[in-house]
Design an enzyme around this catalytic site. Sequence first.
Site, mmCIF file in Angstrom:
data_model
loop_
_atom_site.group_PDB
_atom_site.id
_atom_site.type_symbol
_atom_site.label_atom_id
_atom_site.label_comp_id
_atom_site.label_asym_id
_atom_site.label_seq_id
_atom_site.Cartn_x
_atom_site.Cartn_y
_atom_site.Cartn_z
ATOM 1 N N ASP A 34 -11.356 -11.974 38.592
ATOM 2 C CA ASP A 34 -10.786 -11.680 37.734
ATOM 3 C C ASP A 34 -11.290 -12.030 36.474
ATOM 4 O OD1 ASP A 34 -8.988 -10.152 38.928
ATOM 5 O OD2 ASP A 34 -6.883 -11.434 38.682
ATOM 6 N N ASP A 74 -9.030 -13.304 33.768
ATOM 7 C CA ASP A 74 -7.736 -14.007 33.909
ATOM 8 C C ASP A 74 -7.479 -15.556 34.290
ATOM 9 O OD1 ASP A 74 -7.133 -12.627 36.395
ATOM 10 O OD2 ASP A 74 -4.415 -13.260 35.316
ATOM 11 N N GLU A 87 -5.220 -5.047 46.450
ATOM 12 C CA GLU A 87 -5.585 -6.711 47.056
ATOM 13 C C GLU A 87 -4.672 -5.910 48.787
ATOM 14 O OE1 GLU A 87 -4.652 -9.937 45.481
ATOM 15 O OE2 GLU A 87 -2.529 -9.866 45.949
HETATM 16 N N1 UDP Z 1 -7.231 -5.725 34.268
HETATM 17 C C1 UDP Z 1 -7.729 -5.690 32.497
HETATM 18 N N2 UDP Z 1 -6.841 -5.515 32.025
HETATM 19 C C2 UDP Z 1 -5.455 -5.282 32.158
HETATM 20 C C3 UDP Z 1 -4.847 -5.586 33.364
HETATM 21 C C4 UDP Z 1 -5.947 -5.849 34.021
HETATM 22 O O1 UDP Z 1 -9.016 -5.527 32.094
HETATM 23 O O2 UDP Z 1 -4.715 -4.693 31.368
HETATM 24 C C5 UDP Z 1 -8.777 -6.654 34.598
HETATM 25 C C6 UDP Z 1 -8.918 -8.367 34.671
HETATM 26 O O3 UDP Z 1 -9.704 -8.007 35.372
HETATM 27 C C7 UDP Z 1 -7.597 -8.758 35.586
HETATM 28 C C8 UDP Z 1 -7.390 -7.958 36.785
HETATM 29 O O4 UDP Z 1 -7.798 -6.458 36.255
HETATM 30 O O5 UDP Z 1 -8.294 -10.091 36.005
HETATM 31 C C9 UDP Z 1 -6.449 -8.604 37.935
HETATM 32 O O6 UDP Z 1 -5.530 -8.039 36.571
HETATM 33 P P1 UDP Z 1 -3.853 -9.436 37.022
HETATM 34 O O7 UDP Z 1 -5.235 -10.580 36.662
HETATM 35 O O8 UDP Z 1 -2.926 -8.765 35.706
HETATM 36 O O9 UDP Z 1 -3.520 -9.499 38.078
HETATM 37 P P2 UDP Z 1 -3.116 -10.527 39.221
HETATM 38 O O10 UDP Z 1 -4.256 -11.367 39.573
HETATM 39 O O11 UDP Z 1 -1.816 -10.687 37.809
HETATM 40 O O12 UDP Z 1 -3.058 -9.592 40.235
HETATM 41 MN MN MN Z 2 -5.315 -12.102 37.976
#
Ligand code: UDP
Ligand code: MN
Length: 383
Positions: free
Chosen positions: A242, A244, A334
């Site tokens: 990811d 984030d 996932e």
């Molecule tokens: N992502 C992105 N743009 C978006 C949504 C998701 O680039 O609008 C990509 C990004 O790499 C992100 C990953 O998809 O880290 C997984 O989504 P997210 O982190 O929101 O999922 P979570 O970790 O909250 O389950």
């Molecule tokens: Mn994420």
Amino acid sequence: MDIKKVHIVIPIVMAGIIGYLGTKIMDIKEVHILIPIVMAGIIGYLGQTDLNEAFSVLPSIPHISRPSSQPVRQVDLDETSLVISRQTDLNEAFSVLPRMSYPQPFVDKPQRTDVLLMSPWLAPIMWEGTFNRDILNAQYRQKKFVVGVATFAVKKYVRFIEGFLGSANKFFLSGHRVNFYLFTDHPEKVPSMKLAPEKSLFIIPVQNYSRWQDISMNRMDIISNRIRTHWHYEVDYLYSMDIDVQMFEHIGVEIIDTLVGTISSWQYTKPRDSNSYERRPESRAAIPSGEGDFYYAASFYGGSVSEVYKLTTACFKGVTEDRANGIEAKWHEESHLNKYLLYHKPTRLLSPEYYWDEELPRPQIIRVKRLSSVRKDLEEVRS
Ligand code: UDP
Ligand code: MN
């Protein structure tokens, strides 16, 4: 001399020596001279063919930037699997390790007794305090591996690029070659950053989707396609992460293995029937009740390029079949990843240290927080 010629000449010279010795020991001169020469011809011919293949010109790869060295190798592909000719067993390197001084291990003195160190199928689980990074680095250095990291920053997620890359540059496989492959719909928004000399960044334009679930799920398809067209030439191991997230401690070569999953920080103590697996039998991601090992996070997984190819291809096939049947798995890709890793056991597991959710209090067994998700306003960032 050119390498091809060496492969012809060496067998002929060897044949001559064998032939000569043959005539000295026995008296059947012609046969002993003829057989080695014929064999030499065959060996020389085969040697030349293999080398021709190994040194063939690789197709040009349209990157925004290119790796500084030559692609690692070329392998044959078919629809479902990659055939990797190279041995990727780290143990191979043991015999040539440099002399090192470190505390002696004892079988009756386990490094840690508070956590599970091995899965029931004998895959090691990585925990702080259980390995010596210097030994691992020394082993790994012999191999000159290249590791790829696939990450996506689509729409508002471009805001996470700087934190991700800045921390990964420092903490991810520090001192080892890493290619970061960043997929984005906003290449112009990628901040210019100075990376360590052994790290490279490749920016790959990608389209966006209106639903965040589709952006997240389609990563599997994009990764699988990119392995087939590019990465199997360029890297030995590939990890999907990811964007984030930020790294706070070293994530080193202890993560390298054939098929690697990260145990989710949210669910590592939950009984299998109360965690987040997809249980509806209509979904291709369904795991029957009573089954399940760990709950794996889709935010960080990886392995050899051929295993990640199989994984992403199979998971995206599941996503596509679910779409055709009008169903979406509970936790998107996932859920498919969890089904895949249940029936294709990972060869190594990363403890929740490797993806610690920022919102959770940290229990004692989590001695270090190597990587953590960045707090985000879900509704705002996904809109
Ligand atoms: N992502 C992105 N743009 C978006 C949504 C998701 O680039 O609008 C990509 C990004 O790499 C992100 C990953 O998809 O880290 C997984 O989504 P997210 O982190 O929101 O999922 P979570 O970790 O909250 O389950
Ligand atoms: Mn994420």
